[in-house]
Design a protein around this motif. Sequence first.
Motif, PDB file in Angstrom:
ATOM      1  N   ALA A   1       0.831  -1.203   0.000  1.00  0.00           N
ATOM      2  CA  ALA A   1       0.000   0.000   0.000  1.00  0.00           C
ATOM      3  C   ALA A   1       0.866   1.254   0.000  1.00  0.00           C
ATOM      4  O   ALA A   1       0.556   2.242  -0.663  1.00  0.00           O
ATOM      5  CB  ALA A   1      -0.932  -0.007   1.209  1.00  0.00           C
ATOM      6  N   TYR A   2       1.972   1.212   0.737  1.00  0.00           N
ATOM      7  CA  TYR A   2       2.869   2.363   0.814  1.00  0.00           C
ATOM      8  C   TYR A   2       3.475   2.681  -0.551  1.00  0.00           C
ATOM      9  O   TYR A   2       3.728   3.832  -0.879  1.00  0.00           O
ATOM     10  CB  TYR A   2       3.974   2.078   1.838  1.00  0.00           C
ATOM     11  CG  TYR A   2       4.914   3.230   2.056  1.00  0.00           C
ATOM     12  CD1 TYR A   2       4.525   4.333   2.802  1.00  0.00           C
ATOM     13  CD2 TYR A   2       6.195   3.219   1.507  1.00  0.00           C
ATOM     14  CE1 TYR A   2       5.386   5.394   3.008  1.00  0.00           C
ATOM     15  CE2 TYR A   2       7.058   4.277   1.708  1.00  0.00           C
ATOM     16  CZ  TYR A   2       6.654   5.361   2.457  1.00  0.00           C
ATOM     17  OH  TYR A   2       7.503   6.411   2.648  1.00  0.00           O
ATOM     18  N   VAL A   3       3.704   1.678  -1.371  1.00  0.00           N
ATOM     19  CA  VAL A   3       4.306   1.878  -2.691  1.00  0.00           C
ATOM     20  C   VAL A   3       3.255   2.180  -3.752  1.00  0.00           C
ATOM     21  O   VAL A   3       3.408   3.082  -4.558  1.00  0.00           O
ATOM     22  CB  VAL A   3       5.139   0.641  -3.103  1.00  0.00           C
ATOM     23  CG1 VAL A   3       5.588   0.740  -4.541  1.00  0.00           C
ATOM     24  CG2 VAL A   3       6.331   0.479  -2.174  1.00  0.00           C
ATOM     25  N   ILE A   4       2.152   1.444  -3.761  1.00  0.00           N
ATOM     26  CA  ILE A   4       1.169   1.548  -4.832  1.00  0.00           C
ATOM     27  C   ILE A   4       0.236   2.746  -4.675  1.00  0.00           C
ATOM     28  O   ILE A   4      -0.010   3.472  -5.633  1.00  0.00           O
ATOM     29  CB  ILE A   4       0.354   0.237  -4.937  1.00  0.00           C
ATOM     30  CG1 ILE A   4       1.275  -0.874  -5.429  1.00  0.00           C
ATOM     31  CG2 ILE A   4      -0.834   0.402  -5.867  1.00  0.00           C
ATOM     32  CD1 ILE A   4       0.640  -2.236  -5.449  1.00  0.00           C
ATOM     33  N   VAL A   5      -0.289   2.963  -3.493  1.00  0.00           N
ATOM     34  CA  VAL A   5      -1.278   4.026  -3.297  1.00  0.00           C
ATOM     35  C   VAL A   5      -0.736   5.402  -3.666  1.00  0.00           C
ATOM     36  O   VAL A   5      -1.389   6.140  -4.407  1.00  0.00           O
ATOM     37  CB  VAL A   5      -1.853   3.991  -1.864  1.00  0.00           C
ATOM     38  CG1 VAL A   5      -2.698   5.213  -1.572  1.00  0.00           C
ATOM     39  CG2 VAL A   5      -2.669   2.724  -1.665  1.00  0.00           C
ATOM     40  N   PRO A   6       0.449   5.821  -3.207  1.00  0.00           N
ATOM     41  CA  PRO A   6       0.932   7.148  -3.603  1.00  0.00           C
ATOM     42  C   PRO A   6       1.115   7.274  -5.118  1.00  0.00           C
ATOM     43  O   PRO A   6       0.815   8.312  -5.699  1.00  0.00           O
ATOM     44  CB  PRO A   6       2.274   7.283  -2.871  1.00  0.00           C
ATOM     45  CG  PRO A   6       2.166   6.367  -1.714  1.00  0.00           C
ATOM     46  CD  PRO A   6       1.325   5.221  -2.201  1.00  0.00           C
TER      47      PRO A   6
ATOM     48  N   TYR B   1      -0.555   5.672  -7.466  1.00  0.00           N
ATOM     49  CA  TYR B   1      -1.888   5.736  -8.059  1.00  0.00           C
ATOM     50  C   TYR B   1      -2.485   7.132  -7.853  1.00  0.00           C
ATOM     51  O   TYR B   1      -3.030   7.726  -8.785  1.00  0.00           O
ATOM     52  CB  TYR B   1      -2.787   4.668  -7.440  1.00  0.00           C
ATOM     53  CG  TYR B   1      -4.212   4.737  -7.906  1.00  0.00           C
ATOM     54  CD1 TYR B   1      -4.563   4.331  -9.189  1.00  0.00           C
ATOM     55  CD2 TYR B   1      -5.218   5.211  -7.061  1.00  0.00           C
ATOM     56  CE1 TYR B   1      -5.872   4.400  -9.620  1.00  0.00           C
ATOM     57  CE2 TYR B   1      -6.523   5.282  -7.492  1.00  0.00           C
ATOM     58  CZ  TYR B   1      -6.849   4.871  -8.765  1.00  0.00           C
ATOM     59  OH  TYR B   1      -8.149   4.953  -9.190  1.00  0.00           O
ATOM     60  N   ALA B   2      -2.374   7.661  -6.649  1.00  0.00           N
ATOM     61  CA  ALA B   2      -2.912   8.984  -6.351  1.00  0.00           C
ATOM     62  C   ALA B   2      -2.217  10.053  -7.195  1.00  0.00           C
ATOM     63  O   ALA B   2      -2.865  10.964  -7.713  1.00  0.00           O
ATOM     64  CB  ALA B   2      -2.761   9.295  -4.860  1.00  0.00           C
TER      65      ALA B   2
ATOM     66  N   ASN C   1      -3.145  13.268 -14.327  1.00  0.00           N
ATOM     67  CA  ASN C   1      -3.847  12.947 -15.562  1.00  0.00           C
ATOM     68  C   ASN C   1      -5.308  13.372 -15.592  1.00  0.00           C
ATOM     69  O   ASN C   1      -6.064  12.884 -16.406  1.00  0.00           O
ATOM     70  CB  ASN C   1      -3.751  11.436 -15.827  1.00  0.00           C
ATOM     71  CG  ASN C   1      -2.320  11.011 -16.066  1.00  0.00           C
ATOM     72  OD1 ASN C   1      -1.542  11.732 -16.657  1.00  0.00           O
ATOM     73  ND2 ASN C   1      -1.971   9.834 -15.586  1.00  0.00           N
ATOM     74  N   TYR C   2      -5.707  14.295 -14.726  1.00  0.00           N
ATOM     75  CA  TYR C   2      -7.088  14.747 -14.776  1.00  0.00           C
ATOM     76  C   TYR C   2      -7.270  15.706 -15.954  1.00  0.00           C
ATOM     77  O   TYR C   2      -6.320  16.277 -16.470  1.00  0.00           O
ATOM     78  CB  TYR C   2      -7.506  15.407 -13.464  1.00  0.00           C
ATOM     79  CG  TYR C   2      -7.009  16.823 -13.286  1.00  0.00           C
ATOM     80  CD1 TYR C   2      -7.837  17.896 -13.566  1.00  0.00           C
ATOM     81  CD2 TYR C   2      -5.727  17.091 -12.841  1.00  0.00           C
ATOM     82  CE1 TYR C   2      -7.401  19.189 -13.410  1.00  0.00           C
ATOM     83  CE2 TYR C   2      -5.276  18.383 -12.683  1.00  0.00           C
ATOM     84  CZ  TYR C   2      -6.117  19.424 -12.971  1.00  0.00           C
ATOM     85  OH  TYR C   2      -5.673  20.705 -12.825  1.00  0.00           O
ATOM     86  N   ASP C   3      -8.515  15.857 -16.366  1.00  0.00           N
ATOM     87  CA  ASP C   3      -8.828  16.744 -17.481  1.00  0.00           C
ATOM     88  C   ASP C   3      -8.737  18.196 -17.000  1.00  0.00           C
ATOM     89  O   ASP C   3      -9.576  18.637 -16.213  1.00  0.00           O
ATOM     90  CB  ASP C   3     -10.234  16.438 -17.983  1.00  0.00           C
ATOM     91  CG  ASP C   3     -10.579  17.188 -19.245  1.00  0.00           C
ATOM     92  OD1 ASP C   3      -9.655  17.595 -19.979  1.00  0.00           O
ATOM     93  OD2 ASP C   3     -11.790  17.360 -19.508  1.00  0.00           O
ATOM     94  N   PRO C   4      -7.721  18.935 -17.409  1.00  0.00           N
ATOM     95  CA  PRO C   4      -7.525  20.280 -16.860  1.00  0.00           C
ATOM     96  C   PRO C   4      -8.552  21.286 -17.374  1.00  0.00           C
ATOM     97  O   PRO C   4      -9.032  21.175 -18.495  1.00  0.00           O
ATOM     98  CB  PRO C   4      -6.117  20.654 -17.336  1.00  0.00           C
ATOM     99  CG  PRO C   4      -5.924  19.870 -18.576  1.00  0.00           C
ATOM    100  CD  PRO C   4      -6.684  18.587 -18.378  1.00  0.00           C
ATOM    101  N   TYR C   5      -8.863  22.228 -16.520  1.00  0.00           N
ATOM    102  CA  TYR C   5      -9.708  23.345 -16.911  1.00  0.00           C
ATOM    103  C   TYR C   5      -8.775  24.466 -17.353  1.00  0.00           C
ATOM    104  O   TYR C   5      -8.395  25.297 -16.560  1.00  0.00           O
ATOM    105  CB  TYR C   5     -10.543  23.822 -15.732  1.00  0.00           C
ATOM    106  CG  TYR C   5     -11.754  22.971 -15.424  1.00  0.00           C
ATOM    107  CD1 TYR C   5     -12.906  23.549 -14.936  1.00  0.00           C
ATOM    108  CD2 TYR C   5     -11.754  21.607 -15.628  1.00  0.00           C
ATOM    109  CE1 TYR C   5     -14.025  22.787 -14.634  1.00  0.00           C
ATOM    110  CE2 TYR C   5     -12.855  20.839 -15.345  1.00  0.00           C
ATOM    111  CZ  TYR C   5     -13.986  21.431 -14.851  1.00  0.00           C
ATOM    112  OH  TYR C   5     -15.077  20.671 -14.571  1.00  0.00           O
TER     113      TYR C   5
END
Length: 106
Positions: free
Chosen positions: A19-24, A26-27, A33-37
């Motif tokens: 979790a310490y390696v994957i979660v950060p 992924y976050a 990669n969000y769709d920027p405004y």
Amino acid sequence: MKIFLVVAVIALLAVAGTAYVIVPRYALELIKNYDPYTFERVLEDDTIKINYAIYNNISPADYGFDAYEEVTYSSIFDGNQLSSWYVPTKESSKRTILIIHGRWSN
């Protein structure tokens, strides 16, 4: 009983380590990669302009801050170009205020 505790501790450490390696990572990917405004997108979308009370105000001058300067710089994190406005104080000051909007309101 000791073997069970040792196995349980090892399993717990394995899950926590994963979790310490994957979660950060992924976050971070979600943030990057969000769709920027973009400014252009906001100005083209009347719903956004109404929801954020922007209307036809597109610069600090439209809010009464005539002495502003457009500033661009690169992020030290990933090198993305960032844009901002510098609005000087009316009187000399050694202090600076940074106003950083939320991720969904740029």
